[in-house]
Design an enzyme around this catalytic site. Sequence first.
Site, PDB file in Angstrom:
ATOM      1  N   CYS A  34      -0.437   4.100   2.169  1.00 10.47           N
ATOM      2  CA  CYS A  34      -0.226   3.960   3.613  1.00 10.47           C
ATOM      3  C   CYS A  34       1.235   4.231   3.963  1.00 10.47           C
ATOM      4  O   CYS A  34       1.526   4.844   4.980  1.00 10.47           O
ATOM      5  CB  CYS A  34      -0.528   2.542   4.090  1.00 10.47           C
ATOM      6  SG  CYS A  34      -1.989   1.829   3.392  1.00 10.47           S
ATOM      7  N   ASP A  35       2.161   3.729   3.146  1.00  8.74           N
ATOM      8  CA  ASP A  35       3.555   3.669   3.567  1.00  8.74           C
ATOM      9  C   ASP A  35       4.515   4.542   2.756  1.00  8.74           C
ATOM     10  O   ASP A  35       5.665   4.716   3.152  1.00  8.74           O
ATOM     11  CB  ASP A  35       4.040   2.207   3.518  1.00  8.74           C
ATOM     12  CG  ASP A  35       3.180   1.315   4.387  1.00  8.74           C
ATOM     13  OD1 ASP A  35       2.739   1.797   5.448  1.00  8.74           O
ATOM     14  OD2 ASP A  35       2.928   0.163   4.014  1.00  8.74           O
ATOM     15  N   CYS A  68       0.825  -1.205   0.000  1.00 10.63           N
ATOM     16  CA  CYS A  68       0.000   0.000   0.000  1.00 10.63           C
ATOM     17  C   CYS A  68       0.860   1.257   0.000  1.00 10.63           C
ATOM     18  O   CYS A  68       1.342   1.697   1.048  1.00 10.63           O
ATOM     19  CB  CYS A  68      -0.925  -0.016   1.223  1.00 10.63           C
ATOM     20  SG  CYS A  68      -1.873   1.495   1.363  1.00 10.63           S
TER      21      CYS A  68
END
Length: 306
Positions: free
Chosen positions: A135-136, A132
């Site tokens: 997200c990261d 992701c």
Amino acid sequence: MENLTILGTGPAGLTAAIYSGRANLNPLCIEGDQPGGQLTITSDVENYPGFANPVMGPELMDAFRKQAERFGTRFETGRVVEVDLKQGPYTLKFADGRSVKTRALIIATGASAKWIGIPNEKRLMGKGVSACATCDGFFFKNADLVVVGGGDTAMEEATYLTRFAKTVTVVHRRDKLRASKIMQEKAFKNPKIRFVWDSEVADIIGEKEVKAAQIRNLKTGQVSELSVQGVFVAIGHEPNTHLFRDVLKCDSTGYLVVEPGSTRTNKPGVFAAGDVADHVYRQAVTAAGTGCMAAIDAERYLESGE
Ligand code: NAP
């Protein structure tokens, strides 16, 4: 005893909740491990109708949820670990021992990211390995990264990651991308993205964090090492149907099978909506559309007193 239980809170589940709530069915919606579904790990959503400007995925899902609440949807959080669909009313059992009995059920459990399956991938998850970018990605400022895959997700992730990273190397197992033309062009034009064709990530190196990716050319067998700090896997998704595979009709890849033009599964009163039954379109808007269909199908089923 519940009238209607909806399993899943992505666009499909929450649209089913909005429609069935407005039809006074008083639905119960069960939120699992990833409330809001896949859109909560997306950044800008540019193709959901009604938004002239991009909307953030989590923001969009929050609006879906509030709309569902407005029409009386109740939410319960928990992991369903067992279902008894032999005959109605159906039973859902949670990991903590709770259970729910329901006359009708809408399954909207979506799909999850696939992993390559190499040993160090799991060990280094959260330590440089991710599925992701939204997200990261933020953690990889000025880093050199690898993205695995050749579809729209891979192009989207690679493009997004160039906001932070110094370089993004897309490793694809063939010499042609599967991604749509528009996404390919965007990636090809991006000076930070380069492509390694006909290759796979054979291993990920690093003790406490990712240090390098071992890349194998599938035509020559040659293995090389690329120094990177992150490996983003973007090779598609798997339907979340493991609870249902023995009791409901699934296709060879595990997606639930519904009657054409409806959301009916092979069990009366059990309906499927969204990515869990769709390996073709997999869009938020199509998931929402089938969520609406499932609510209407469930309403008709409950009315008929079958
Ligand atoms: P996908 O289209 O199935 O592509 C998966 C990619 O990963 C393919 O290039 C595939 O290679 C590769 N792959 C699969 N298994 C692999 C493995 N074990 N090792 C290495 N590579 C592997 O999946 P997706 O990209 O997630 O897209 C899914 C659907 O969502 C598509 O319909 C797509 O259009 C849609 N989508 C749309 C958007 C958007 O419009 N904004 C964004 C994301 C996704 P091969 O090509 O060789 O099979």
